[in-house]
Structures are given as C-alpha cells and as structure tokens.
Design a protein around this motif. Structure first.
Motif, PDB file in Angstrom:
ATOM      1  N   ILE A 112       0.806  -1.238  -0.028  1.00 52.25           N
ATOM      2  CA  ILE A 112      -0.001   0.053  -0.403  1.00 52.25           C
ATOM      3  C   ILE A 112       0.797   1.318   0.255  1.00 52.25           C
ATOM      4  O   ILE A 112       1.377   1.848   0.729  1.00 52.25           O
ATOM      5  CB  ILE A 112      -1.175   0.484   1.477  1.00 52.25           C
ATOM      6  CG1 ILE A 112      -1.730  -1.561   1.035  1.00 52.25           C
ATOM      7  CG2 ILE A 112      -1.792   1.202   1.011  1.00 52.25           C
ATOM      8  CD1 ILE A 112      -2.477  -1.119  -0.064  1.00 52.25           C
ATOM      9  N   GLY A 113       1.186   2.252  -0.995  1.00 50.64           N
ATOM     10  CA  GLY A 113       1.399   3.675  -0.708  1.00 50.64           C
ATOM     11  C   GLY A 113       0.625   4.731  -1.210  1.00 50.64           C
ATOM     12  O   GLY A 113      -0.229   3.958  -0.510  1.00 50.64           O
ATOM     13  N   LYS A 114       0.542   5.568  -0.579  1.00 52.36           N
ATOM     14  CA  LYS A 114       0.613   6.471  -1.413  1.00 52.36           C
ATOM     15  C   LYS A 114      -0.631   6.896  -1.740  1.00 52.36           C
ATOM     16  O   LYS A 114      -1.680   7.741  -1.442  1.00 52.36           O
ATOM     17  CB  LYS A 114       1.019   7.978  -0.744  1.00 52.36           C
ATOM     18  CG  LYS A 114       1.692   8.422  -2.370  1.00 52.36           C
ATOM     19  CD  LYS A 114       3.050   9.506  -2.413  1.00 52.36           C
ATOM     20  CE  LYS A 114       2.808   9.795  -3.774  1.00 52.36           C
ATOM     21  NZ  LYS A 114       4.233  10.781  -4.261  1.00 52.36           N
ATOM     22  N   ASP A 115      -0.701   6.385  -2.741  1.00 59.30           N
ATOM     23  CA  ASP A 115      -1.716   6.565  -3.510  1.00 59.30           C
ATOM     24  C   ASP A 115      -2.666   5.354  -4.021  1.00 59.30           C
ATOM     25  O   ASP A 115      -3.304   4.906  -4.823  1.00 59.30           O
ATOM     26  CB  ASP A 115      -1.377   6.758  -5.036  1.00 59.30           C
ATOM     27  CG  ASP A 115      -0.375   8.579  -5.130  1.00 59.30           C
ATOM     28  OD1 ASP A 115      -0.785   9.331  -4.312  1.00 59.30           O
ATOM     29  OD2 ASP A 115      -0.194   8.377  -5.968  1.00 59.30           O
ATOM     30  N   GLY A 116      -2.708   4.474  -3.175  1.00 64.17           N
ATOM     31  CA  GLY A 116      -3.287   3.711  -2.542  1.00 64.17           C
ATOM     32  C   GLY A 116      -2.689   2.152  -3.572  1.00 64.17           C
ATOM     33  O   GLY A 116      -0.722   2.055  -2.422  1.00 64.17           O
ATOM     34  N   PRO A 117      -2.219   0.408  -3.716  1.00 62.40           N
ATOM     35  CA  PRO A 117      -2.474  -0.219  -3.719  1.00 62.40           C
ATOM     36  C   PRO A 117      -1.176  -0.494  -5.390  1.00 62.40           C
ATOM     37  O   PRO A 117      -1.261   0.637  -5.959  1.00 62.40           O
ATOM     38  CB  PRO A 117      -3.546  -1.450  -4.468  1.00 62.40           C
ATOM     39  CG  PRO A 117      -4.538  -0.594  -3.564  1.00 62.40           C
ATOM     40  CD  PRO A 117      -4.845   0.596  -3.560  1.00 62.40           C
ATOM     41  N   GLU A 118      -0.038  -1.051  -4.782  1.00 61.07           N
ATOM     42  CA  GLU A 118       0.961  -0.620  -5.640  1.00 61.07           C
ATOM     43  C   GLU A 118       1.558  -2.714  -6.328  1.00 61.07           C
ATOM     44  O   GLU A 118       1.090  -3.634  -5.356  1.00 61.07           O
ATOM     45  CB  GLU A 118       2.218  -0.621  -5.667  1.00 61.07           C
ATOM     46  CG  GLU A 118       1.733   1.402  -5.102  1.00 61.07           C
ATOM     47  CD  GLU A 118       3.199   2.331  -4.094  1.00 61.07           C
ATOM     48  OE1 GLU A 118       3.974   1.769  -4.502  1.00 61.07           O
ATOM     49  OE2 GLU A 118       2.570   3.400  -4.452  1.00 61.07           O
ATOM     50  N   ALA A 119       1.001  -2.910  -7.163  1.00 62.71           N
ATOM     51  CA  ALA A 119       2.150  -3.943  -7.910  1.00 62.71           C
ATOM     52  C   ALA A 119       3.770  -4.359  -7.296  1.00 62.71           C
ATOM     53  O   ALA A 119       4.400  -3.798  -7.600  1.00 62.71           O
ATOM     54  CB  ALA A 119       0.959  -4.488  -8.670  1.00 62.71           C
ATOM     55  N   ILE A 120       3.990  -5.894  -6.749  1.00 58.77           N
ATOM     56  CA  ILE A 120       5.509  -5.898  -6.854  1.00 58.77           C
ATOM     57  C   ILE A 120       5.931  -7.423  -8.003  1.00 58.77           C
ATOM     58  O   ILE A 120       4.627  -7.833  -7.548  1.00 58.77           O
ATOM     59  CB  ILE A 120       5.932  -6.192  -5.905  1.00 58.77           C
ATOM     60  CG1 ILE A 120       5.629  -4.401  -4.686  1.00 58.77           C
ATOM     61  CG2 ILE A 120       7.554  -6.329  -4.918  1.00 58.77           C
ATOM     62  CD1 ILE A 120       6.617  -5.294  -3.339  1.00 58.77           C
ATOM     63  N   GLU A 121       6.523  -6.663  -8.848  1.00 60.40           N
ATOM     64  CA  GLU A 121       7.141  -8.202  -9.906  1.00 60.40           C
ATOM     65  C   GLU A 121       8.371  -8.075  -9.548  1.00 60.40           C
ATOM     66  O   GLU A 121       9.013  -7.337  -9.317  1.00 60.40           O
ATOM     67  CB  GLU A 121       6.444  -7.305 -11.597  1.00 60.40           C
ATOM     68  CG  GLU A 121       7.459  -8.798 -12.453  1.00 60.40           C
ATOM     69  CD  GLU A 121       5.805  -9.520 -12.131  1.00 60.40           C
ATOM     70  OE1 GLU A 121       6.383 -11.123 -13.467  1.00 60.40           O
ATOM     71  OE2 GLU A 121       5.393  -9.677 -12.157  1.00 60.40           O
ATOM     72  N   CYS A 122       8.371  -9.777  -9.619  1.00 64.71           N
ATOM     73  CA  CYS A 122       9.883 -10.116  -8.859  1.00 64.71           C
ATOM     74  C   CYS A 122      10.080 -10.822 -10.140  1.00 64.71           C
ATOM     75  O   CYS A 122      10.266 -11.296 -11.118  1.00 64.71           O
ATOM     76  CB  CYS A 122      10.070 -11.136  -8.056  1.00 64.71           C
ATOM     77  SG  CYS A 122      11.059 -11.560  -7.530  1.00 64.71           S
ATOM     78  N   LYS A 123      11.763 -10.618 -10.527  1.00 60.49           N
ATOM     79  CA  LYS A 123      12.162 -11.253 -11.398  1.00 60.49           C
ATOM     80  C   LYS A 123      13.529 -11.888 -11.296  1.00 60.49           C
ATOM     81  O   LYS A 123      14.253 -11.271 -10.332  1.00 60.49           O
ATOM     82  CB  LYS A 123      12.481 -10.178 -12.948  1.00 60.49           C
ATOM     83  CG  LYS A 123      11.188  -9.488 -13.168  1.00 60.49           C
ATOM     84  CD  LYS A 123      10.889 -10.671 -14.275  1.00 60.49           C
ATOM     85  CE  LYS A 123       9.524 -10.576 -15.322  1.00 60.49           C
ATOM     86  NZ  LYS A 123       8.617 -10.921 -15.566  1.00 60.49           N
ATOM     87  N   THR A 124      13.985 -13.387 -11.942  1.00 61.82           N
ATOM     88  CA  THR A 124      15.605 -13.466 -11.463  1.00 61.82           C
ATOM     89  C   THR A 124      15.785 -13.387 -12.594  1.00 61.82           C
ATOM     90  O   THR A 124      15.801 -13.859 -13.862  1.00 61.82           O
ATOM     91  CB  THR A 124      15.536 -14.786 -10.740  1.00 61.82           C
ATOM     92  OG1 THR A 124      14.286 -15.578 -11.199  1.00 61.82           O
ATOM     93  CG2 THR A 124      15.320 -14.401  -9.047  1.00 61.82           C
ATOM     94  N   THR A 125      17.047 -12.927 -13.120  1.00 64.02           N
ATOM     95  CA  THR A 125      17.747 -13.230 -14.658  1.00 64.02           C
ATOM     96  C   THR A 125      18.807 -13.966 -14.446  1.00 64.02           C
ATOM     97  O   THR A 125      19.822 -13.351 -13.836  1.00 64.02           O
ATOM     98  CB  THR A 125      17.486 -12.449 -15.063  1.00 64.02           C
ATOM     99  OG1 THR A 125      17.342 -11.750 -16.597  1.00 64.02           O
ATOM    100  CG2 THR A 125      18.086 -10.991 -14.098  1.00 64.02           C
ATOM    101  N   SER A 126      19.394 -14.188 -15.439  1.00 66.00           N
ATOM    102  CA  SER A 126      20.892 -14.599 -16.355  1.00 66.00           C
ATOM    103  C   SER A 126      20.853 -12.744 -17.043  1.00 66.00           C
ATOM    104  O   SER A 126      21.913 -13.383 -18.189  1.00 66.00           O
ATOM    105  CB  SER A 126      20.700 -14.989 -16.325  1.00 66.00           C
ATOM    106  OG  SER A 126      20.093 -15.831 -17.972  1.00 66.00           O
ATOM    107  N   MET A 127      20.194 -12.263 -17.289  1.00 61.89           N
ATOM    108  CA  MET A 127      20.513 -10.857 -18.426  1.00 61.89           C
ATOM    109  C   MET A 127      20.553 -10.033 -18.026  1.00 61.89           C
ATOM    110  O   MET A 127      19.919  -8.979 -18.014  1.00 61.89           O
ATOM    111  CB  MET A 127      19.695 -11.231 -19.403  1.00 61.89           C
ATOM    112  CG  MET A 127      19.921 -12.268 -20.278  1.00 61.89           C
ATOM    113  SD  MET A 127      18.218 -12.575 -22.194  1.00 61.89           S
ATOM    114  CE  MET A 127      16.757 -12.300 -20.834  1.00 61.89           C
ATOM    115  N   GLY A 128      21.315  -9.675 -16.348  1.00 66.72           N
ATOM    116  CA  GLY A 128      21.285  -8.489 -15.709  1.00 66.72           C
ATOM    117  C   GLY A 128      21.785  -7.268 -16.097  1.00 66.72           C
ATOM    118  O   GLY A 128      21.208  -6.100 -16.340  1.00 66.72           O
TER     119      GLY A 128
END
Length: 317
Positions: A112-128
């Motif tokens: 929950i941010g200042k403007d309401g709900p926010e999404a979080i997307e997680c990535k593990t990657t070999s292409m940093g």
C-alpha cells in the motif's frame, strides 16, 4: 489480511500455487507475460506460440530454472520490502481486466503506497546487463517487462508497479518503478481483444515471424498428419516455395564463403593470439575451454574439447 481491491479488474480466486486450475484458467485469455509476444517485442515467445497455447493447451513444462524462479520470489520480495521499510502481501491470484475481458495478470506481491495499492513484480535473470544498474539509472527496463508491468496495472487499476530483480551470478538486487500509462494500456487491451477475436475465436493462426518459437508452435499445432486428402496449392504458394529454394541456395553459398574467409584468417594467425590492423583494431585467436556437459539424470560430466576462435575488437576512434 485481505488482498487489496482491484478497481479495474476481477479477482478469480485462482492462485498460481494451484497449477492445474491456474493453467486451465490461463487458456481463457492473454497473460501479462504473454502480451509482449503479440506486439512482436518478446525475446522468448511469438504471437504464433501464444495462439497455439490457447487453442491446444498442453500440461505445463516445468524446469529447474523455473522452479528456482518461483522458490526465490518470496525471499527476494521480502528482502526488498525490508530494505524499503514497507509492508507487503504475497499475491499470486489471477486477475482479469473488466474493460478488456481477455486480458489477465498474476501479481507476485502488493503493498500500500501513498496513492493506494501498488504491484511488485519479481524477476531472477541471467541477463542483468539489460536492466538498470540502480534505481535512478536513466536506463529503462527491458521493453517486454515494461509491457508486462503495464498490463498488470491495466488489470488491477493500480497506479504504480515496481519490478525487483536479482541477476545471476552477480546477486546484486535492483528495482525500478513504472507508473500507469493510460494510452498504452488502451492500445495493449485493444490489441489483445483483436488477437483473441481474429485468431483464437476463428481458429486462424497469426503469421509466423521466423523465430524458433514459431517453429515450436507449428510442431505443437500439427504434430502428426490426420488426413489422406490432397491439399490443392495455389500459384502463389508455388512462388513462395521457389523463393524458399532460392534463399536456401543463397544461404548455402554464403555459409561456404563465411567458412572460407574464417579459415583464411585462422591460417594467417597461425600460432599468434593477437593481430593488429592498420586502423588499430585487433583480431584475436584465443583458446576456449568449454565447461563439461552434465547428464541431467545421473550428473555425470563429459569433457568437451577446447578450441580456438576468432574475435574482432574495434580500435579506439
């Protein structure tokens, strides 16, 4: 604690931890991770492969790489939240857009941010190297991930989405946020609905794009002949076949020319590792020792032969 409301989407009660139900529901629309393929912006998939997965779904193909991606999601998000001093909830529920009924997403986590709900997307990657080096880096996220994040915002109606990634083997966490882009979301939603009505509903495959993904899709759609009837082909079809034959002949000739020049330069280099051109650029001919190949079943390692390869390095301008 209940999950936050999604004013622009409908929660389905289907979670990714129930893979069978989740895969069955996935066949009813275009997921956020698939959208880039429809726009020709994916490194991993094609519109034809997305089409094939909807009209003829197969059981999910799991791999150790995918398994570790799922396993590491929660601890990576947890560490990100700890560093940012925020509370969060693991999500994993399939959410369909109420405006574009064939667009859906699965959010990894929310806060929950200042403007309401926010999404979080997680990535593990070999292409940093494709990702920004830090939060304030001017470099944008890879385009296929930007498309995924925007579709997640489209389906939820939330205003902000943060991508958190852990590159391997560097293991230095990075993150970057994007804001909802209404115009692009409309374009994306309309593209998804057009794809669904023009191709999935009518059973008409989209044009192939020459990728390995498209070849995989064709093999998936038509693995075996099912009819003894003879298909009548047109003059246009014949012209395309002759064009293919001509291109293959050109390709064979080019491969021969490439191999010949490569061999000439290697003979020129002989035992030398480095050669310098008049403009300061360099040609290197160094030995490479690849890692042993490992059997997936028993773990036995088979040594692979070393070889020398040519590399070109431009001189300083």
């Amino acid at each position: 604690m209940s999950l936050p409301e999604t004013p622009a989407g409908n929660r389905t009660g289907v979670f990714d931890r129930d893979r069978d139900k989740w895969m069955l529901a996935r066949a009813q629309g275009i997921g956020a991770s698939e959208a880039a393929a429809l726009l020709g912006k994916s490194h991993f998939s094609s519109a034809l492969e997305v089409y094939a997965s909807k009209v003829n779904p197969l059981p999910p193909v799991e791999s150790e790489l995918m398994d570790w991606g799922h396993i590491l999601e929660a601890p990576i998000i947890g560490e990100y939240a700890k560093r940012q001093g925020i509370e969060y909830q693991i999500e994993g529920e399939m959410i369909f857009s109420s405006r574009f009924p064939h667009a859906f997403c699965t959010i990894d986590a929310s806060t929950i941010g200042k403007d309401g709900p926010e999404a979080i997307e997680c990535k593990t990657t070999s292409m940093g190297h494709l990702f920004p080096q830090h939060e304030h880096d001017g470099k944008e996220l890879p385009l296929h991930i930007q498309i995924q994040l925007q579709q997640q915002l489209l389906c939820t109606g939330w205003k902000k989405n943060t991508c958190v990634w852990l590159p391997m083997p560097e293991r230095i966490m990075g993150f970057k946020s994007v804001s909802a882009h209404a115009e692009f979301q409309t374009l994306l939603g309309e593209s998804i609905e057009a794809f669904w009505s023009d191709h999935v509903v009518k059973g008409l495959p989209p044009e192939p794009d020459g990728s390995s993904s498209a070849s995989k899709a064709i093999n998936h759609l038509y693995p075996d002949p099912e009819s003894d009837e003879r298909l009548e082909l047109s003059e246009e079809n014949l012209a395309r076949k002759l064009e293919l034959d001509s291109l293959k002949a050109d390709e064979k000739k080019l491969k021969g020319q490439i191999a010949k020049i490569d061999q000439e330069l290697k003979l020129l280099m002989k035992h030398n590792e480095i050669g310098t051109f008049p403009d300061g650029s360099q040609l290197t001919y160094r030995k490479t020792s690849p890692k042993p190949s490992q059997c997936k079943n028993c773990g036995h390692e088979t040594p692979r032969s070393s070889f020398r390869s040519l590399r070109f390095k431009k001189g300083r301008s």
